[in-house]
Design a protein around this motif. Sequence first.
Motif, PDB file in Angstrom:
ATOM      1  N   LEU A   1       0.826  -1.163   0.104  1.00 33.89           N
ATOM      2  CA  LEU A   1      -0.040   0.026   0.066  1.00 33.89           C
ATOM      3  C   LEU A   1       0.848   1.200  -0.013  1.00 33.89           C
ATOM      4  CD1 LEU A   1      -2.969   0.897   0.172  1.00 33.89           C
ATOM      5  CD2 LEU A   1      -2.851   0.699   2.542  1.00 33.89           C
ATOM      6  N   SER A   2       2.067   1.292   0.514  1.00 31.29           N
ATOM      7  CA  SER A   2       2.947   2.282   0.628  1.00 31.29           C
ATOM      8  C   SER A   2       3.345   2.750  -0.740  1.00 31.29           C
ATOM      9  CB  SER A   2       4.054   2.094   1.594  1.00 31.29           C
ATOM     10  OG  SER A   2       4.802   1.014   1.072  1.00 31.29           O
ATOM     11  N   ILE A   3       3.735   1.803  -1.426  1.00 32.59           N
ATOM     12  CA  ILE A   3       4.034   1.841  -2.930  1.00 32.59           C
ATOM     13  C   ILE A   3       2.896   2.514  -3.604  1.00 32.59           C
ATOM     14  CG2 ILE A   3       4.748   0.981  -4.976  1.00 32.59           C
ATOM     15  CD1 ILE A   3       6.276  -1.301  -3.471  1.00 32.59           C
ATOM     16  N   THR A   4       1.679   2.146  -3.520  1.00 37.30           N
ATOM     17  CA  THR A   4       0.286   2.456  -4.035  1.00 37.30           C
ATOM     18  C   THR A   4       0.513   4.088  -3.866  1.00 37.30           C
ATOM     19  OG1 THR A   4      -0.518   0.412  -3.924  1.00 37.30           O
ATOM     20  CG2 THR A   4      -1.937   2.396  -4.417  1.00 37.30           C
ATOM     21  N   VAL A   5       0.407   4.495  -2.552  1.00 37.03           N
ATOM     22  CA  VAL A   5       0.375   5.835  -2.181  1.00 37.03           C
ATOM     23  C   VAL A   5       1.292   6.611  -3.056  1.00 37.03           C
ATOM     24  CG1 VAL A   5       0.483   7.394  -0.242  1.00 37.03           C
ATOM     25  CG2 VAL A   5      -0.838   5.392  -0.141  1.00 37.03           C
ATOM     26  N   GLY A   6       2.652   6.001  -2.845  1.00 35.21           N
ATOM     27  CA  GLY A   6       3.823   7.094  -3.510  1.00 35.21           C
ATOM     28  C   GLY A   6       3.515   7.189  -4.833  1.00 35.21           C
ATOM     29  N   CYS A   7       2.778   6.039  -5.657  1.00 34.26           N
ATOM     30  CA  CYS A   7       2.594   6.114  -7.021  1.00 34.26           C
ATOM     31  C   CYS A   7       1.551   7.195  -7.200  1.00 34.26           C
ATOM     32  CB  CYS A   7       2.352   4.840  -7.614  1.00 34.26           C
ATOM     33  SG  CYS A   7       3.854   3.847  -7.774  1.00 34.26           S
ATOM     34  N   PHE A   8       0.438   6.875  -6.609  1.00 34.59           N
ATOM     35  CA  PHE A   8      -0.746   7.644  -6.970  1.00 34.59           C
ATOM     36  C   PHE A   8      -0.661   9.143  -6.655  1.00 34.59           C
ATOM     37  CE2 PHE A   8      -4.025   3.681  -6.653  1.00 34.59           C
ATOM     38  CZ  PHE A   8      -3.564   3.600  -7.984  1.00 34.59           C
ATOM     39  N   CYS A   9      -0.053   9.408  -5.712  1.00 33.75           N
ATOM     40  CA  CYS A   9       0.167  10.862  -5.068  1.00 33.75           C
ATOM     41  C   CYS A   9       0.985  11.676  -6.419  1.00 33.75           C
ATOM     42  CB  CYS A   9       0.839  10.968  -3.959  1.00 33.75           C
ATOM     43  SG  CYS A   9      -0.104  10.625  -2.464  1.00 33.75           S
ATOM     44  N   GLY A  10       1.900  10.861  -7.331  1.00 35.42           N
ATOM     45  CA  GLY A  10       2.584  11.378  -8.276  1.00 35.42           C
ATOM     46  C   GLY A  10       1.679  11.604  -9.739  1.00 35.42           C
ATOM     47  N   LEU A  11       0.625  10.934  -9.600  1.00 35.83           N
ATOM     48  CA  LEU A  11      -0.007  10.903 -10.902  1.00 35.83           C
ATOM     49  C   LEU A  11      -0.707  12.462 -11.430  1.00 35.83           C
ATOM     50  CD1 LEU A  11      -2.450   7.617 -10.725  1.00 35.83           C
ATOM     51  CD2 LEU A  11      -0.083   8.043 -11.657  1.00 35.83           C
ATOM     52  N   PRO A  12      -1.292  13.167 -10.347  1.00 32.64           N
ATOM     53  CA  PRO A  12      -1.539  14.569 -10.984  1.00 32.64           C
ATOM     54  C   PRO A  12      -0.421  15.433 -11.346  1.00 32.64           C
ATOM     55  CG  PRO A  12      -2.875  13.915  -8.774  1.00 32.64           C
ATOM     56  CD  PRO A  12      -1.727  12.779  -9.046  1.00 32.64           C
ATOM     57  N   PHE A  13       0.775  14.996 -10.753  1.00 31.41           N
ATOM     58  CA  PHE A  13       1.863  15.981 -11.184  1.00 31.41           C
ATOM     59  C   PHE A  13       2.162  15.436 -12.375  1.00 31.41           C
ATOM     60  CE2 PHE A  13       1.418  16.133  -6.661  1.00 31.41           C
ATOM     61  CZ  PHE A  13       1.483  17.515  -6.326  1.00 31.41           C
ATOM     62  N   LEU A  14       2.353  14.047 -12.882  1.00 26.15           N
ATOM     63  CA  LEU A  14       2.872  13.807 -14.044  1.00 26.15           C
ATOM     64  C   LEU A  14       2.103  14.288 -15.076  1.00 26.15           C
ATOM     65  CD1 LEU A  14       3.613   9.877 -13.262  1.00 26.15           C
ATOM     66  CD2 LEU A  14       5.131  11.718 -13.787  1.00 26.15           C
ATOM     67  N   SER A  15       0.677  14.267 -15.082  1.00 25.19           N
ATOM     68  CA  SER A  15      -0.156  14.945 -16.110  1.00 25.19           C
ATOM     69  C   SER A  15       0.308  16.535 -16.391  1.00 25.19           C
ATOM     70  CB  SER A  15      -1.416  14.610 -15.778  1.00 25.19           C
ATOM     71  OG  SER A  15      -1.806  15.522 -14.579  1.00 25.19           O
TER      72      SER A  15
END
Length: 1038
Positions: free
Chosen positions: A870-884
Amino acid sequence: MAAVSPYYAVHMRSIGLSIEEIGTISACLPFAALIGAPIAGMLSDKLGQYRYVLMGALITAIISQTCVLMADARVPDSFETHTASAILFTVKNEPHLKVLHNSWNSSRLLSSAKLMASSIEGCMEREEPFHFYPTEEDRSALTANATKEKEAVFVGNTDIDISDCVGQTKVDIIALRFIDTERDMQYQSMHLRGFWTYFLIRVLSTAMISSCFCLFDATVLAMVKEHNGDYGKQRFFSMLGLGTISPLSGILVDWFSTLKGSRDYSVIFYLSDALLILVVFLVWKLDVKAEKSQGSFLRNLQQLVKIPEIPIFLLFMMLLGSNWGFTENYLFIFLSDELKAPTYLLGLSVTVGCLCGLPFLSISNHIIKRVGIMPMFLMAYLSYAARFIGYSFLQDPWISLALESLKFLSYHLLQCAACSFCALKAPKGLLATLTSIYGAIHYQLGRSIGAYVGGLLIPKFGLRELFRILAYVAVTVGTTYLLIDFFILRRIARRRALKEASSFLRTAKSTFKINPNLVLLKCALFLYFGGISAVNPFYTVLMRNIGLNIEEIGIISACLPFAALVGAPIAGMLSDKLGQYRYVLIGTLICAIISQTCTLFADARTPDTFESYNSSAILYNSNNKTQLRIIASNWNFTKPLSTVRFTIPNSNNSYGCVATEKPINFNVIEEKGLTLFGNADVNLTRCTSQTEVEIIALEFVDIQRDIEHRYIHLQGFWMFFIIRVIANAMTSSCFVLFDAIVLSMVKEHNGDYGKQRFFSMLGLGSISPLSGVLVDWFSSIKGSRDYSVIFYFSDVFLFIVILLVWKLDVKAEKTQGSFFKNLQKLITIPEIPVFLFFMVLLGSNWGLTDSYLFIFLTDELNAPVSLLGLSITVGCFCGLPFLSISNQIIKKVGIMPMFLLAYLAHAARFIGYSFLQDPWITLAIESLKFLSYHLLQCAACNFCSLKAPKGLLATLTSIFGVSHYHLGRSAGAYAGGLLISQFGVRESFRIFAYAAILIGTSYMLIEFFILRRVARSRALREKETEHKDHEAPFLPAQ
């Protein structure tokens, strides 16, 4: 926000802050909001992107408000139990305490006394102890036989008001605290450290929360105008949320505190975090259209100041906000401390204040049109006055619910009237700016003034008298504002209305579109990163599971990147030479599947040869050596001991050791009778005192057996090492080839690198928690920890990726020249080797967390395996808005500042981990990966695109990937293994944090003072060369 905001004041009291410190903090916090809110408004107006700025502010608010739980300013109780009788009286309004039969040593100076009195004549009854703080000893007040009775009379002050106490009152002393300079300095240092930690975190949290409020107002106004909505009706739902969540949080605090046996507010912080994460996803789906402002912030501010109504409006809103600030900070303290109101009543009062305003919000437009904006401001002042008068005479805390119902005037309709004022008076394109300034002035600066003035005046007048004073002030100020508007401002407004009219414009922003030519690529990236994330995070715990120790894990993790250093460049060079990225990638994917599956066949565990033995022993450290003293009558073994296995009972937790039911192995180096010298397989440096342990098994020295076991272990170690090297070389080659394919297809089809990266991170974040759940489920079925299911799961994903890659249409150019000649071209550009060097150092931070974070969470904090995924999921999903929006961010911030921010993000994560006690807070810390991983990758690819010589983009990208993700990871893993074995995990995290700050700043300075000059000089030389080449055909022949 209603889940935590009303409880900040009582939370500050619970962590040991005084009323003056609460006043100081509450007064200073709005200055952070005064900076944060206008900057957020200005940034959103400049970008025309309310949504993205709001999401960034929300994510930062989640992190900062959760970190508040780490602050604690309480100090140990240093009172000594002492029973004596005493008399409390006043002389010239100064409290005196006469102690009868003084039995303590007169050489010790008294610091404070804890007193108990069932009732004090003329004072309110008290069932709780109160304190007396002596400032001097009054010898003149002693009686004639004082020496005989050993009496002592002290002059000082108390922590309660005894000015109304008549005559001498008998009290009982129950405890005393004496002056101890060294202890008091230590306690003062602890208290100040907790105070400043809380202060700094609250400053950041308040800045972000105030920015969110202002940005939400701007978003509401923009969408209401576009869709012909009603501001009051949108406000209706915000108040509905404010009113329904607050009582729930109060009930949760009471329930959770009852379970724990002490007041605990952490549950409402976690509740707030969960709600705000949902808000982030909802804001992501909003379609907000906003226009960009023109001119600088100072020029726009000048336009606002030129309109007289606006600065006067802001002044009186600040004064009105001071009333709100006073009630916000001291009303709950008044209700809980003086009227003993239950915690759920505090939350219920917020609910009543919210729900009473809902009917009026639904018809707010009609009310404001009928009454007028200025009369609404006067009515807000008068409603505050009525509430203050009511509180000043309040005896039953439940009547506060009736007084709170007046919030429909002082809060709900006031907000609607203020927004209507901003909409009428704001110059073109400055509505969001004026709204944010109003919010900062009213809710932050005004709140600060109210809190600070309250903190100063409450000790002097008391809460009840101060309520009455503020009521008179509110009536006077509100009436003054109405008169100024009626006789002065209206005339000025009428004159200006003849010359100009205000209007609001909004421009549509670009919509998010998916390029149909890149759909298969996105699917392949999603599945590949998902398949790799199913196994990669669990390699370290798998190595522990098959019997490898921490040093061997460090060696393997340090050596693996060298395989990538060979594999990835060879794969990149081969694909460039053949011009066939697709076929080379399919081959490496097949090899990766085979090698990672073969990892399951390695096993370095040896048979357990311990013999059961039950006894007690004393564990202690002496001269930096760990000793184990046996307590047993039948200890008469003739064979030498090899290892002692013991556990630390729960009763010994107070000695500094962490109690554990998990057996600890103590390797014996030397025996002296019943005293054994050696070292344990866990860190026992915290066992500073003698600690009783329970021996459960013994292992004796057997050279032949040890040789056989060593051979079995080494065979398993080398088998795992070789297979893991091959697997790592293949997966790193796949990463490099995928980057090359993405860059090639993005260039051909006019795509965006960040948006392709978005889908790879989506796969990385969505599959990891599922694999963690699978491990827990499969292990529970088998009855032992088993990781094979996630390897088979990953294989299925990678097989699908092979089919998708086969269908991709990739066009690639063949490179010219040898690999070493191309490498020489890269080295001759100074920025590139410096960039690669600092990327190696940056990658070492990633290597430390990637190799040891999960071990730290599972071994020391007992985190469940599902949390690791779950920690990897949070680290990934928090970056999705910034990647776009990575391109926009990098253009605004710059590439080099992004590298510095990545270093600082790693430092912040390390500091957080070093103080971590609750493993679930890891999720908040991991959200910083949007800087240290997502935006870093985009910035590095931008750097490669700018600096790579012609035809060498894929080569430079592959070298960067190897340097950062493999060589850097290797250095971090190796250095981490050495530091952890020497200093422990927490101290190692702090060392890496300081190093990250220092290295990141050094890179920024080198770039600014050296590399930029070198780049400018090279650009001038290239221009001169081009100019000469252009003129050469036209020069006369010699």
